[in-house]
Design a protein around this motif. Sequence first.
Motif, PDB file in Angstrom:
ATOM      1  N   ARG A 159     -37.345  -8.852 119.543  1.00 47.61           N
ATOM      2  CA  ARG A 159     -36.217  -9.204 120.427  1.00 47.61           C
ATOM      3  C   ARG A 159     -34.944  -9.385 119.615  1.00 47.61           C
ATOM      4  O   ARG A 159     -33.864  -8.886 119.988  1.00 47.61           O
ATOM      5  CB  ARG A 159     -36.528 -10.495 121.197  1.00 47.61           C
ATOM      6  CG  ARG A 159     -35.417 -10.893 122.190  1.00 47.61           C
ATOM      7  CD  ARG A 159     -35.581 -12.322 122.671  1.00 47.61           C
ATOM      8  NE  ARG A 159     -35.403 -13.275 121.597  1.00 47.61           N
ATOM      9  CZ  ARG A 159     -34.206 -13.691 121.157  1.00 47.61           C
ATOM     10  NH1 ARG A 159     -33.093 -13.220 121.687  1.00 47.61           N
ATOM     11  NH2 ARG A 159     -34.128 -14.566 120.180  1.00 47.61           N
ATOM     12  N   GLU A 160     -35.038 -10.081 118.493  1.00 42.84           N
ATOM     13  CA  GLU A 160     -33.851 -10.326 117.668  1.00 42.84           C
ATOM     14  C   GLU A 160     -33.299  -9.021 117.093  1.00 42.84           C
ATOM     15  O   GLU A 160     -32.085  -8.855 116.954  1.00 42.84           O
ATOM     16  CB  GLU A 160     -34.198 -11.296 116.530  1.00 42.84           C
ATOM     17  CG  GLU A 160     -34.458 -12.714 116.996  1.00 42.84           C
ATOM     18  CD  GLU A 160     -35.038 -13.593 115.909  1.00 42.84           C
ATOM     19  OE1 GLU A 160     -34.852 -14.820 115.977  1.00 42.84           O
ATOM     20  OE2 GLU A 160     -35.701 -13.050 114.984  1.00 42.84           O
ATOM     21  N   TYR A 161     -34.211  -8.095 116.787  1.00 42.83           N
ATOM     22  CA  TYR A 161     -33.754  -6.825 116.218  1.00 42.83           C
ATOM     23  C   TYR A 161     -33.035  -5.983 117.279  1.00 42.83           C
ATOM     24  O   TYR A 161     -31.979  -5.394 117.016  1.00 42.83           O
ATOM     25  CB  TYR A 161     -34.939  -6.054 115.645  1.00 42.83           C
ATOM     26  CG  TYR A 161     -34.514  -4.887 114.785  1.00 42.83           C
ATOM     27  CD1 TYR A 161     -33.888  -5.094 113.572  1.00 42.83           C
ATOM     28  CD2 TYR A 161     -34.741  -3.580 115.187  1.00 42.83           C
ATOM     29  CE1 TYR A 161     -33.488  -4.032 112.773  1.00 42.83           C
ATOM     30  CE2 TYR A 161     -34.349  -2.510 114.412  1.00 42.83           C
ATOM     31  CZ  TYR A 161     -33.733  -2.743 113.198  1.00 42.83           C
ATOM     32  OH  TYR A 161     -33.328  -1.692 112.422  1.00 42.83           O
ATOM     33  N   VAL A 162     -33.605  -5.936 118.485  1.00 45.31           N
ATOM     34  CA  VAL A 162     -32.941  -5.215 119.587  1.00 45.31           C
ATOM     35  C   VAL A 162     -31.595  -5.862 119.877  1.00 45.31           C
ATOM     36  O   VAL A 162     -30.579  -5.179 120.097  1.00 45.31           O
ATOM     37  CB  VAL A 162     -33.818  -5.217 120.853  1.00 45.31           C
ATOM     38  CG1 VAL A 162     -33.069  -4.587 122.022  1.00 45.31           C
ATOM     39  CG2 VAL A 162     -35.113  -4.470 120.597  1.00 45.31           C
ATOM     40  N   GLN A 163     -31.564  -7.182 119.869  1.00 45.17           N
ATOM     41  CA  GLN A 163     -30.331  -7.928 120.119  1.00 45.17           C
ATOM     42  C   GLN A 163     -29.264  -7.567 119.086  1.00 45.17           C
ATOM     43  O   GLN A 163     -28.093  -7.369 119.421  1.00 45.17           O
ATOM     44  CB  GLN A 163     -30.640  -9.428 120.065  1.00 45.17           C
ATOM     45  CG  GLN A 163     -29.494 -10.331 120.489  1.00 45.17           C
ATOM     46  CD  GLN A 163     -29.898 -11.794 120.409  1.00 45.17           C
ATOM     47  OE1 GLN A 163     -30.397 -12.273 119.390  1.00 45.17           O
ATOM     48  NE2 GLN A 163     -29.703 -12.515 121.510  1.00 45.17           N
TER      49      GLN A 163
END
Length: 485
Positions: A159-163
Amino acid sequence: MLERQPSLPLSAHDELYEMLIPEDNFLRQMKELVDFHFIEDELKDKYCLDNGRNAESPVRMFKYLLLKQIYDLSDADLVERARYDLSFKYFLDLVPEASVIHSSSLTKFRRLRLQDKDLMDMLVEKTVALALEHDVLKSNSIIVDATHTTSRFHAKTAREYVQEKSKLLRKTVYKHHESLKEKFPAKPTTDSLEEELTYTNAVINVIEKEEHVKQLPAVKEKINMVKEVIEDIEEEADYGGDPDARKGYKAADYSFLGYKTHIAMSDERIITAAVVTSGEKSDTNYLSELIENTEKNGVVVDTVIGDTAYSSKNNLNYVQDKGMQLVSPLHPVITNGKRGEDKGFEFNKDADMYVCPAGHLATKKAIKKRQDTSKNAQLKYYFDVEKCKVCPLRAGCYKEGAKTKTYSVTVKSTEHLAQESFQETEEFKRLARERYKIEAKNSELKYRHGFKNANSSGLFGMKIQGAATIFVANMKRIIKLMNEN
């Protein structure tokens, strides 16, 4: 069905290649030097040979993979560039007016055709054979080392990477059309990966409706990168970051999450063998494999140069049995044997600490004097006992109720007197000075070929990236050496 790829077909426009692609163009030189049909021979068992629709040539698909690595492009951007870049089409054995593949074909090729294939050994063997054939690899010494590659997701969740990628896309859009910000949906309010994916897809949909925005090269590139990240994540139902990445140490206070590539390189700076592992693996354990793979690839080895990570007792005995010299400085810790009940503890020369079988680094060390003065002193390493209490490997390693967990080794062993004497000689010092070459090669791989960060998740993806990177680096070096002769 697999049909052997023919040579470049005839075209009314093929003279453009001779006119517009210079002879010193790297892709042209590599195409003329390498017969890539060895790829077809290696992958033919992944295709049906006698029925069905003709498949895209594995040779051409592999060349797409090399172009992606050389120019650091997303699949979509790679295919788009191949439409108009004549050097790409020439390298791909396409006539100027030919169409190109859909980007999804490249994804399928990586995941379906390259599974269970040792691409690294195959490509390194091919480049070493070329170097020997053209007489640019002559030395009998190799330099060994390991370089680390940070996980695509670092210590971040999916999630943090997509964000992060979504934010970069929006910032790029704002530079050109800040007013578009009002049309974007509200940002997610939870830590849900599904919500983040939904939000990011919605942002992309808004941008793509604005024709004048989505066609901007900078925006288009960011959109393609975000789409590729989302596709990789959605491909794995149980995705949770980078499943194969592990923590390794470059110093006592510096760790990384990712992978290691263990490398052997000739004096001419041509990589002769390589092994990709997760990040916690010790350099020490891969010396014999690097030597054996180098010899299998046709290189005669009589001298091996490395740092203190390679001067273990087992390695010294191994090279001695093979009649080789090991130019690796002794370390007062790494040269000692392990206690039988503590198998699996390995020394990390970068952190100057031991790592336990579970991958945890010692927190401190201290000298322990022996009561029997005839015995050498010991170094005692202390581990975080709170981690030991809940460690899945604690059976036989941690005594229940103990307030500390330590591991002790003798400071100096008498079994290495010959190596200790050798490292004081002028020959050892002269050879050891050659080790800088592999440090320079590691830097080249990281900063000129994008090997600093993984471009996909999982050990399989890392092996493909490593194989393609080393193949390209070796080809550039071979071509340079040939041009100098």
